[in-house]
Design an enzyme around this catalytic site. Sequence first.
Site, PDB file in Angstrom:
ATOM      1  N   ASP A 160      -1.917  -0.398   7.499  1.00 55.31           N
ATOM      2  CA  ASP A 160      -1.293  -1.208   6.453  1.00 55.31           C
ATOM      3  C   ASP A 160      -2.158  -2.408   6.098  1.00 55.31           C
ATOM      4  O   ASP A 160      -2.391  -2.708   4.923  1.00 55.31           O
ATOM      5  CB  ASP A 160       0.086  -1.691   6.906  1.00 55.31           C
ATOM      6  CG  ASP A 160       1.038  -0.557   7.219  1.00 55.31           C
ATOM      7  OD1 ASP A 160       0.743   0.583   6.828  1.00 55.31           O
ATOM      8  OD2 ASP A 160       2.073  -0.810   7.857  1.00 55.31           O
ATOM      9  N   ASP A 185      -2.478   6.399  12.767  1.00 54.10           N
ATOM     10  CA  ASP A 185      -3.441   5.298  12.861  1.00 54.10           C
ATOM     11  C   ASP A 185      -3.442   4.681  14.252  1.00 54.10           C
ATOM     12  O   ASP A 185      -4.499   4.348  14.791  1.00 54.10           O
ATOM     13  CB  ASP A 185      -3.183   4.242  11.785  1.00 54.10           C
ATOM     14  CG  ASP A 185      -1.778   3.677  11.794  1.00 54.10           C
ATOM     15  OD1 ASP A 185      -0.851   4.369  12.287  1.00 54.10           O
ATOM     16  OD2 ASP A 185      -1.590   2.534  11.322  1.00 54.10           O
ATOM     17  N   ARG A 239       0.835  -1.201   0.000  1.00 49.68           N
ATOM     18  CA  ARG A 239       0.000   0.000   0.000  1.00 49.68           C
ATOM     19  C   ARG A 239       0.869   1.250   0.000  1.00 49.68           C
ATOM     20  O   ARG A 239       2.014   1.248   0.457  1.00 49.68           O
ATOM     21  CB  ARG A 239      -0.953   0.017   1.185  1.00 49.68           C
ATOM     22  CG  ARG A 239      -0.265   0.151   2.544  1.00 49.68           C
ATOM     23  CD  ARG A 239      -0.259   1.596   3.025  1.00 49.68           C
ATOM     24  NE  ARG A 239       0.529   1.746   4.236  1.00 49.68           N
ATOM     25  CZ  ARG A 239       1.767   2.144   4.254  1.00 49.68           C
ATOM     26  NH1 ARG A 239       2.403   2.409   3.128  1.00 49.68           N
ATOM     27  NH2 ARG A 239       2.416   2.296   5.404  1.00 49.68           N
ATOM     28  N   LYS A 289      11.607  -1.972  10.182  1.00 48.72           N
ATOM     29  CA  LYS A 289      10.754  -1.463  11.256  1.00 48.72           C
ATOM     30  C   LYS A 289      10.861  -2.307  12.518  1.00 48.72           C
ATOM     31  O   LYS A 289      10.832  -1.781  13.632  1.00 48.72           O
ATOM     32  CB  LYS A 289       9.309  -1.406  10.766  1.00 48.72           C
ATOM     33  CG  LYS A 289       8.365  -0.630  11.671  1.00 48.72           C
ATOM     34  CD  LYS A 289       7.062  -0.287  10.984  1.00 48.72           C
ATOM     35  CE  LYS A 289       6.223  -1.449  10.605  1.00 48.72           C
ATOM     36  NZ  LYS A 289       4.889  -1.052  10.093  1.00 48.72           N
ATOM     37  N   SER A 337       5.565  -4.135   2.821  1.00 46.79           N
ATOM     38  CA  SER A 337       5.815  -5.511   2.392  1.00 46.79           C
ATOM     39  C   SER A 337       5.576  -6.496   3.530  1.00 46.79           C
ATOM     40  O   SER A 337       5.063  -7.603   3.306  1.00 46.79           O
ATOM     41  CB  SER A 337       7.249  -5.652   1.870  1.00 46.79           C
ATOM     42  OG  SER A 337       8.191  -5.319   2.877  1.00 46.79           O
ATOM     43  N   GLU A 356       0.347  10.102   8.292  1.00 51.71           N
ATOM     44  CA  GLU A 356       1.441   9.236   8.762  1.00 51.71           C
ATOM     45  C   GLU A 356       1.534   9.216  10.273  1.00 51.71           C
ATOM     46  O   GLU A 356       1.465  10.251  10.930  1.00 51.71           O
ATOM     47  CB  GLU A 356       2.766   9.719   8.164  1.00 51.71           C
ATOM     48  CG  GLU A 356       3.621   8.614   7.646  1.00 51.71           C
ATOM     49  CD  GLU A 356       2.915   7.824   6.545  1.00 51.71           C
ATOM     50  OE1 GLU A 356       2.455   6.698   6.832  1.00 51.71           O
ATOM     51  OE2 GLU A 356       2.833   8.318   5.420  1.00 51.71           O
TER      52      GLU A 356
END
Length: 540
Positions: A231, A63, A54, A276, A177, A60
């Site tokens: 995501d 969420d 996505r 991450k 990913s 940013e």
Amino acid sequence: MAAKAPIPVYTQLNDLYNNLGTTVDHATRWNNLAEEFEKRFGRKPAYIARAPGRVNLIGEHIDYCLFGVLPAAVERDILIAIAPRAHDVPGHTVADNLLPKYTRAAFAPSHNHNEPSDSAVRAEPWHLEINPAELRWESYVKAGYYGVLNQYFTPGSPVPVDLLVTGSVPAGSGLSSSAAMVVASTLAFLAVNGKLEPNLTNVGSKINKGELVQLAVRNETRVGVNSGGMDQAASVMCDASSALYISFFPTLSATPVALPHGAVFVCANSLVVSDKAASAKFQYNLRVVETLAAARALALRLGVMVGPKEAITLREVLGRHVGEKEGEEISVEKLEEALVKLSQEVEGLRPATSADGQLGVKLDEMIALTGLDTATFDELYFSRFQVEATYFQLYKRAKHVYDEALRVLQFRKICIGGGSLEQLGDLMNASQKSCAEVYECSCPELDQLTTLAREAGAIGSRLTGAGWGGCTVSLVPEAQVESFIAKVRDSYGPYKGLEGDKLSEVIFATKPSSGACVYKFERRNVERSNQLCSRQGCMP
């Protein structure tokens, strides 16, 4: 509502391809995956699960504060071919990857037969070994499997399987990913165990998109990432015609948002890999803790009631401050007004600048601002998140969250009201400035790439995803996409000299794609599929 819709399970290839967007390479990739699966495992797959990456257009790091965001699924995706295997240990999995740098993995879940005492925390019945400190590619496959085991096999035993993975979403690029891998894995294990469609042992049960999102969010925590859900929601719930406004408060909901005519988004990989999970304690998870501590500190300043052990979010502080009823959401207009007001109230968290130029506070100061004692603070936050910092930036994080949440609503309003691309670009540029200077999740390469993008003709450009590397997203007029890509290639050092496929791997235009789905191989459709394959060059 998108969250209530079922997961698409296709048995006709033309139906599937018509819902994947505009890329012409779908047939070839799916065909290659099916053929390679048969070569490696001696039979056709039973299912292929797909989950797209996505691109977040705006919104940013808000969420997990329960504010709405505006992403779109991209055509690049993760595919997992899977089939049951006879005569093996229940749940035993052999996982292979089309990329040769990833070695084959084999694993089996262990079943916890011990009954906990009444006073004990109930243990999960199934366990899979995943080490977040030393992640391998199959860790993300295991993460998807974990939730399926513990939600759908109590009691019961999963079938042993073989699976083969391929993907076109670049790792560490900010295009999610990892979330796509976890969603695809979750879907693959659900499908192969008969949990997606009603059957004799699963009467009337059919998981919907919202339930899949929630399951995938929980699954990704197994690799050490505490995700807010954007995501996964984008990967699961998007369609091929719109971006998606995703709201997390009071419950998960998603509504399509049509983009203005002529809007094309170009993703450009900075080629700085952002892991991450590995860096979470001083980047992603640290930001989560800072926003939660900021929310409690702000609630204390505003006289908002908070439970003694409640990890309140910045969205919940806003709602309680303006008298929002529990379980309901104020109108978008009132939410905009409240965001403007709360952005001003956040100034009360601004500390006096210290001698070394910091706007942050040290650990003992942060705990004092929340009104908690050290033991309770540790229990609420540090027991859930491993973090590492000298200064904690409560003011700056809250300031970004409220301002960014307002930009999302303004972006959505412009799209709905037929506003200009220039207005959208201004909001994207303001978002990038805030990400770089206030939330501090950019990096020099992303800053450079967004600047070069604007010089090359982008109306707006910003980082997308968690940041600290990965991709930018630029709003470019449709007629200028090719010249824009050429200019960026010539001006961004790591791109110079790239042509053809190598260039398209790092910078590419995208339109919204459909969300996650499953293709089911059915015997009665083999002959029909082969006929279609001979005409279209797709998989058998």
